[in-house]
Every structure is written in C-alpha cells, then in structure tokens.
Design an enzyme around this catalytic site. Structure first.
Site, short mmCIF file in Angstrom:
data_model
loop_
_atom_site.label_atom_id
_atom_site.label_comp_id
_atom_site.label_asym_id
_atom_site.label_seq_id
_atom_site.Cartn_x
_atom_site.Cartn_y
_atom_site.Cartn_z
CD GLU A 31 60.00 2.66 36.83
OE1 GLU A 31 60.29 2.04 35.80
OE2 GLU A 31 60.96 3.67 36.57
CG HIS B 62 68.15 5.14 38.15
ND1 HIS B 62 67.24 4.89 39.06
CD2 HIS B 62 67.90 4.64 36.88
CE1 HIS B 62 66.36 4.15 38.11
NE2 HIS B 62 66.63 3.86 37.07
CG ASP B 63 65.05 6.45 35.63
OD1 ASP B 63 64.09 5.67 35.89
OD2 ASP B 63 66.01 6.12 35.03
O1 ISL Z 1 63.03 8.42 32.83
C1 ISL Z 1 61.94 8.52 32.94
C2 ISL Z 1 61.30 9.92 32.35
O2 ISL Z 1 62.12 10.96 33.32
C3 ISL Z 1 61.00 7.52 33.57
O3 ISL Z 1 59.61 7.86 33.33
C4 ISL Z 1 61.57 6.15 33.30
O4 ISL Z 1 61.84 6.10 31.98
C5 ISL Z 1 60.37 5.35 33.20
O5 ISL Z 1 59.66 5.34 34.26
C6 ISL Z 1 60.94 3.98 33.42
O6 ISL Z 1 62.14 3.65 33.97
C7 ISL Z 1 62.93 2.55 34.21
O7 ISL Z 1 62.73 1.89 33.11
C8 ISL Z 1 63.56 2.27 31.97
C9 ISL Z 1 65.30 2.68 32.23
O8 ISL Z 1 65.51 3.55 31.28
C10 ISL Z 1 64.97 3.48 33.57
O9 ISL Z 1 66.31 3.72 34.02
C11 ISL Z 1 64.10 2.70 34.47
O10 ISL Z 1 64.02 3.43 35.97
C12 ISL Z 1 63.78 1.19 31.02
O11 ISL Z 1 64.00 -0.06 31.45
#
Ligand code: ISL
Length: 561
Positions: A266, A330-331
């Site tokens: 990611e 999921h985000d």
């Molecule tokens: O949600 C976002 C903004 O729309 C994304 O940028 C996201 O928060 C970021 O990319 C990181 O996401 C990941 O890490 C987070 C967690 O809350 C997210 O669900 C996960 O996908 C912290 O671990």
C-alpha cells in the site's frame, strides 16, 4: 508496426517481464468482519469465509486478500495489532485459520494476509514495555521525542488526528503515531524490531499463506530530525521517505525471496517514477503496489484525469514493474456510488467499471460486494458510524466550531464505513449476514441488492464479473498485452487497444448518460473482431466501423491475427 509499436515491443523484449501466477491472478478482498457471520455474534468470521469459499470459487477469483484478524483491541478494525501470532476471538481460532487454508487450497484459491508492520496497537506488550520507562530495553522499539516547551516535537498531523504526537506524562515525552493515538509507529531504524517482524512473517508463510498485502508500507522510514512541515495538512511527509527502500530490500532478502509469494504494497503519495522503485522487478522489493492517485485524490469521477493517470502509470511501470487496478476497498467508498451511477444505471455502470478494471494493464482487485453492485450508505447519526477516521474527523471539525449536521453531511460520502456494511447475501433479516445483531447497520437496500438475487439473474453483475475473469484466463492479452489509447479526442469515451502475440483486445466505452456515435479507427476492422463481452443485452450491429454506444455502454472485442 509503426515507430511507437516497435519501441514498445522492443522494451517488452529488453525488459521481458516474466509470466507469473500472481500477474495472471484476480484478487478478491474479504473484509471478514462484514463477510459472513457463522456463529451469530454479529461479526463475520473465518468460519464464515470457509462457508462461502464456493461462492468465491464460483466467481472465479484466484486469490483472497484477508484484512487483519490478529489479536487487536479493534480501535481501527484490526489495524492495531496487539499480538501478531494469535487470532482475534471474534474472527475465530488458529484451527479455523488452518482449516480455511486447507479448504482454500482444495479449491485452488490462494490466500494473502494483510500485514500491519508500520505500527502496532498501544496495547501491544512491546509498547507497554517501551512506554514504561525511558531506559526500558524496548524504549527504542518505538519513536519517542522530547516536546518543545509543552508542545509536540513538530507540527505534523497524522492520518487520523490533528497531531502525529501523543504526550506520555509518565516519561514526559511524546510518541509518534502516523494514524490513531492507539497506533504507535514502530521504529524501523532499530534492527531488533526488523528481525522480530521478519521472524513473524516467516511464521505465517510457513503456515502456507501465499503472500502479504503490506499495510502503509511506504511509511516505515521517517525523515531525519522530524522537521516542521510547511503545510501540516499535506500529510505526504509521512510517507516515501529516504530509507524505505533499504528496509524493503532487506525484507525481500530475509523473507520474501525464500518463497513463491505475492507482495502488494500500500503505497500512497507516489508518482509512477517513485512507485517503480517499490516494484521494479530488478530491484527485488515488492511485486506490485496500490497507488492512490485515484482513490485518495479523485473524490468524484473525472474521466479525463483517470485517462491521464492510467497513461502515466503504464508508461512509468510497463516492462519493469507491475501495477494493480482497483476502485474501491475497505478504505474507499463503493465504486458504483462514488464513480458510477448507483440508481438508474447501477448495473450498466457497475459492468462498465468492471470491464475497464479487468482490461487495463495490472492486477484487478474485486472488493467484496462489488460483484453484486453494492452501494454506499448514509447513516443518519454519527453514532451509527464505526470508522475511527470518520469519528475523529467529526469530533475535530465539531470542536473547531462546525455544525454537527453539516459535518456529518460533509463526511458521509467518503466515509470508510460506506464499504464496510455487511455483505447482502439474501433478503432475509440482516440480509442473511448474521443471526445476531450486526456490528454495523446493514445497507437498507439489501432486499433489492443481494447475492441470492444476483445468482438467479443471468444478466447480473456477478455473472459479468465471472465472465471477465474467464476471459482473462482464456486470453493472455488481458494480462500481458501492451496498452495504446485511441479516440483520445472523445472526452466521454475511453477506448484502448492491448496487443500480445497474435491477440489484440479493443476496449471501448461511453462514460456519459447520452448515446455516443463513434467511428472506429481504420486500423481496426470490426468485421474481423469477435465481441467478447458487452453490458447491454441487445447488441447494435455496427456499420462501416461506426458504432453507437448507449449510456455507460462498454464493449470488449478480440481480434486474432
Ligand atoms: O483511508 C485512507 C484515506 O482515504 C487511506 O489513505 C488509508 O488510510 C491509508 O492509505 C492507510 O490505510 C491502511 O492503514 C490504516 C488503516 O486504517 C487502513 O484501513 C489501511 O488500509 C492504518 O493501519
């Protein structure tokens, strides 16, 4: 071939990318707590995933990505891990996990786990020790700094909070957290931390998992000295800092290189040039990445911008590294609501986006429920929302004096909870998701939009996704074909060619809600082309390469020479 084609084919020869199982895979993301509840506690669970494996197999996905299910206080739905070696009771047991692996293997479905190693929970024993005193051996496992006269060490925000620093009275220092207060960042400069994480990765890989989705992996390196940011609101300073590639090279050398596995990082806030550094096959770091130029930076659909992003990432990666294609997870809220039309054209627009994602260069990801056209949701009270990111933002804006109702309306469209409502299996109570009380409200449209209804409708989105996946398996051009856009001057259309060996794929689509008549370039003779898939039942015949596309119409043709 013209010059451009010769150049691309030369590049392909020179940088001949290996054919691999993961490049040919379609990944299905399972947000298990909202997938299927087997024991009636209101949460989905790993046994629920086992019970629905045949559904995923029927769809045709090759890989399942499971969101985190390690022991966690669940402040950020599992992304705050307090024990990397055990399973959150609401998700099930290690035996359930091992059975899931066996059952998936029987169905030739691979499993990748979501792994969060940028931070842990503040309830992880490591952090409790680190926090206990300045001279605790694990103090340096996290990032502690002195304040600046009762102010945080710098002016940085975090993803989920106004400050990236939390004061600890006991030791009179601040700790760093890129996300919530409950998610302290690990100190990756500390070799003990890295070795501990690598050992844990081997533990799960030796259990037979087929890879990792690496959460927030570009945040592992922090900038020297933590200087103040000119614009604290632009949080890109949290990510892609010098040193991150050293960690990923070491991670690959010590862990990934020992397995035939998939690693997807990611990686937000990077350009194609920067993104290539994570996935260049010659650099031995990660296999592929999620960049967020669309999902984080395009609140509503902008076809012109999307075309430009796709072109830059193709030119930046092709022949050297592998891209991923997704428009929700999921985000991020549900694509048919955010980017399509979830009312009159829900099915057509859902199919249009599916055809595009499965015919663009890169690995397609299907987020659970996307295959039946599930939509975003609107809860009437902030109390109905679960997402820590949304609730923190709501409190911050209301504390800054904004009207709560206005703030709720402002945050609803992009709330991460839009995509976290439970899968709608049928039209029975709680949409057949649970016999208990669901942990989050079910989307009220479950009576019309559900799996049972989709499986009974031969024209449903489900069978359209199924056919797209079948086509990707049948024709390698979907995976390994190069990419050349055509009809760029048509602002409502998106059309491109992909060629691999003797196969040429033509994707042509109309993103408007009006009919669009289009002349196909002379280089393509539609009379030689087979229409592989379209999203309208009746297919208008073409005349002299002139076709009329209806609202959200998408067609994929194959020309074999
Ligand atoms: O949600 C976002 C903004 O729309 C994304 O940028 C996201 O928060 C970021 O990319 C990181 O996401 C990941 O890490 C987070 C967690 O809350 C997210 O669900 C996960 O996908 C912290 O671990």
């Amino acid at each position: 071939m013209n010059y451009e084609e010769k150049k691309t084919s030369f590049l392909k020869e020179v940088f001949s990318m290996k054919e691999t199982w993961w490049k040919e895979s379609v990944v299905y993301q399972v947000y298990w707590r909202s997938f299927y509840d087997s024991d009636g506690d209101g949460y989905g669970d790993l046994r629920g995933v086992i019970e629905k494996l045949d559904y995923i197999k029927n769809l045709g996905a090759d890989v399942i990505w499971l969101n985190p299910f390690y022991v966690s206080p669940d402040k950020d739905n599992g992304y705050d891990i307090s024990d990397y070696y055990s399973i959150m009771p609401k998700a099930g047991t290690m035996q359930d996990f091992e059975e899931l692996m066996e059952e998936a293997k029987k169905r030739e479905i691979k499993v990748i786990m979501d792994l969060v190693v940028n931070h842990t929970s503040n309830e992880h024993p490591w952090f409790k020790e680190s926090k206990s005193s300045k001279d605790n051996p694990k103090r340096d496992w996290y990032i502690w700094r002195d304040g600046d006269h009762h102010n945080p060490p710098n002016n940085w925000r975090s993803y989920f909070c106004p400050s990236a620093w939390e004061y600890d009275e006991n030791t009179d220092q601040y700790y760093f957290h890129s996300f919530a207060v409950e998610q302290p960042d690990l100190n990756w400069e500390n070799e003990e931390v890295r070795e501990e994480i690598y050992n844990m990765m081997h533990f799960w890989l030796k259990k037979g998992i087929n890879g990792f989705r690496l959460d927030a992996i570009a945040l592992l390196a922090k900038p020297e000295g933590y200087p103040n940011a000119e614009n604290p609101e632009d949080i890109s300073y949290l990510t892609n800092n010098p040193g991150v590639h050293d960690y990923l090279e070491e991670m690959n050398e010590k862990v990934f290189s020992h397995y035939d596995m998939l690693t997807v990082g990611e990686v937000a806030y990077v350009t194609p040039k920067e993104g290539l550094l994570y996935v260049d096959e010659n650099r031995k770091e990660l296999n592929t990445l999620f960049h967020f130029e669309v999902c984080d930076e395009m609140p509503t659909w902008d076809l012109k911008r999307f075309k430009e992003i796709q072109k830059r990432w193709y030119e930046g990666l092709w022949g050297k590294g592998w891209n991923s294609q997704f428009l929700n997870n999921h985000d991020h809220t549900r694509l048919v609501t955010r980017y399509g039309n979830d009312a009159e054209y829900r099915i057509q627009s859902g199919k249009l986006f599916a055809a595009m994602l499965h015919s663009l260069p890169g690995m397609p990801y299907i987020y659970q429920g996307e295959e039946i056209g599930m939509t975003g949701v609107r809860f009437n009270s902030i109390d109905d929302y679960n997402d820590i990111a949304m609730k923190n933002k709501f409190n911050e804006l209301v504390e800054n004096g904004q009207d709560p109702e206005d703030v709720l309306k402002q945050l609803q469209p992009l709330s991460r909870d839009n995509s976290r409502t439970p899968i709608q299996w049928n039209d029975s109570e709680h949409a057949g998701f649970t016999k208990g009380t669901p942990w989050i409200n079910i989307n009220p449209n479950y009576k019309e939009i559900n799996v049972e209804e989709a499986l009974q409708d031969e024209d449903s989105l489900f069978y359209y996704y199924k056919k797209l996946i079948e086509l990707r398996k049948k024709y390698k051009v979907f995976v390994y074909g190069d990419f050349k856009t055509i009809l760029e001057e048509k602002e409502n259309l998106y059309a491109y060619l992909r060629t691999y060996n003797n196969e040429t794929l033509l994707f042509i689509s109309n993103f408007s809600e009006d009919n669009e008549t289009v002349e196909i370039p002379a280089e393509i003779n539609l009379s030689e082309a087979d229409l592989l898939i379209s999203n309208y039942k009746e297919n208008r015949t073409e005349t002299e390469n002139k076709i009329e596309l209806r609202p959200y119409e998408a067609r994929i043709y194959l020309i074999q020479r």
